[in-house]
Write a protein that holds these residues in place. Sequence first.
Motif, PDB file in Angstrom:
ATOM      1  N   LYS A  92      83.685  44.598  15.388  1.00  0.00           N
ATOM      2  CA  LYS A  92      84.207  45.857  15.918  1.00  0.00           C
ATOM      3  C   LYS A  92      84.956  46.642  14.843  1.00  0.00           C
ATOM      4  O   LYS A  92      84.881  47.871  14.803  1.00  0.00           O
ATOM      5  N   ALA A  93      85.666  45.926  13.973  1.00  0.00           N
ATOM      6  CA  ALA A  93      86.378  46.596  12.882  1.00  0.00           C
ATOM      7  C   ALA A  93      85.391  47.292  11.956  1.00  0.00           C
ATOM      8  O   ALA A  93      85.612  48.433  11.538  1.00  0.00           O
ATOM      9  N   SER A  96      84.059  50.456  13.358  1.00  0.00           N
ATOM     10  CA  SER A  96      85.004  51.576  13.360  1.00  0.00           C
ATOM     11  C   SER A  96      84.965  52.372  12.051  1.00  0.00           C
ATOM     12  O   SER A  96      85.504  53.469  11.982  1.00  0.00           O
ATOM     13  N   ARG A 102      81.204  51.230   5.752  1.00  0.00           N
ATOM     14  CA  ARG A 102      80.671  49.957   6.245  1.00  0.00           C
ATOM     15  C   ARG A 102      79.738  49.347   5.206  1.00  0.00           C
ATOM     16  O   ARG A 102      79.771  48.151   4.946  1.00  0.00           O
ATOM     17  N   LYS A 139      92.046  50.634   5.872  1.00  0.00           N
ATOM     18  CA  LYS A 139      91.585  50.903   7.240  1.00  0.00           C
ATOM     19  C   LYS A 139      91.376  49.608   8.018  1.00  0.00           C
ATOM     20  O   LYS A 139      91.755  49.500   9.187  1.00  0.00           O
ATOM     21  N   LEU A 140      90.762  48.614   7.369  1.00  0.00           N
ATOM     22  CA  LEU A 140      90.521  47.337   8.036  1.00  0.00           C
ATOM     23  C   LEU A 140      91.841  46.625   8.353  1.00  0.00           C
ATOM     24  O   LEU A 140      92.004  46.067   9.444  1.00  0.00           O
ATOM     25  N   ASN A 142      94.751  48.033   8.900  1.00  0.00           N
ATOM     26  CA  ASN A 142      95.369  48.731  10.022  1.00  0.00           C
ATOM     27  C   ASN A 142      94.686  48.374  11.341  1.00  0.00           C
ATOM     28  O   ASN A 142      95.356  48.219  12.373  1.00  0.00           O
ATOM     29  N   TYR A 143      93.371  48.240  11.311  1.00  0.00           N
ATOM     30  CA  TYR A 143      92.631  47.884  12.519  1.00  0.00           C
ATOM     31  C   TYR A 143      93.093  46.522  13.030  1.00  0.00           C
ATOM     32  O   TYR A 143      93.376  46.344  14.209  1.00  0.00           O
ATOM     33  N   SER A 146      96.747  46.549  14.318  1.00  0.00           N
ATOM     34  CA  SER A 146      96.895  47.194  15.619  1.00  0.00           C
ATOM     35  C   SER A 146      96.446  46.261  16.766  1.00  0.00           C
ATOM     36  O   SER A 146      96.793  46.509  17.930  1.00  0.00           O
ATOM     37  N   ARG A 147      95.726  45.196  16.422  1.00  0.00           N
ATOM     38  CA  ARG A 147      95.283  44.252  17.443  1.00  0.00           C
ATOM     39  C   ARG A 147      96.033  42.919  17.371  1.00  0.00           C
ATOM     40  O   ARG A 147      95.627  41.916  17.922  1.00  0.00           O
TER      41      ARG A 147
END
Length: 151
Positions: A92-93, A96, A102, A139-140, A142-143, A146-147
Motif C-alpha cells: 500500500k505504501a 501511494s 514507485r 515519503k515512505l 511518513n507513510y 502515520s500508521r
Amino acid sequence: MAEKLRKVTIKSGKYEEEMELTQVQYGNYMRPWWQQKKREQRNRDVMEERGYSQESYDDWKDKYNDESTSMITSESVEELVEKNMELELLSKALESLMPEERDMAMSVLTGEVSLAEYARQHEAKRTTMSDKKSKVLHKLQNYFRSRGYEI
C-alpha cells in the motif's frame, strides 16, 4: 523375414485390450517401467547394505511426516501473519507513490540497480536522482509513521 509379434494385454480399470507389438515397440513401451523398477530395486539393495530394512524405512518416513506436519507452531503462525500484514502495508505504501517514484523505489531501494545506473537509464544526473531517492524515502517513512511504525 517378418518380425516376430508379441501379444500384449493392456488393462486399465474395466478396460482391457489385446494388442500385437513388435519386439521394438514392446521394448519402447515397457522400458520406462523397467527402468523405474530397476531404480527401486537398487535403492532397496543400498538401504539393506546400510542396515535398513523396508520396515525401518517406512517407520522413519511415517515419523518424519508426523514431525513435519506439526512443525507449524502458534509462534510461527503469528510471525507469518505479522509478516503478511507488513508486506501488505509495504504494498500500500508503494501504491501511494507516483509511478516514477514507485519505479525508483522498486529498482534502487531493493538493490536491483545502483543509483548511478538508474540515473544513466533515465538520462539524468546522479545527484538529481539522489535527491529524488531521498524524497521517496521520506515519503515512505511518513507513510509508515502515520500508521504507527517507527523507522
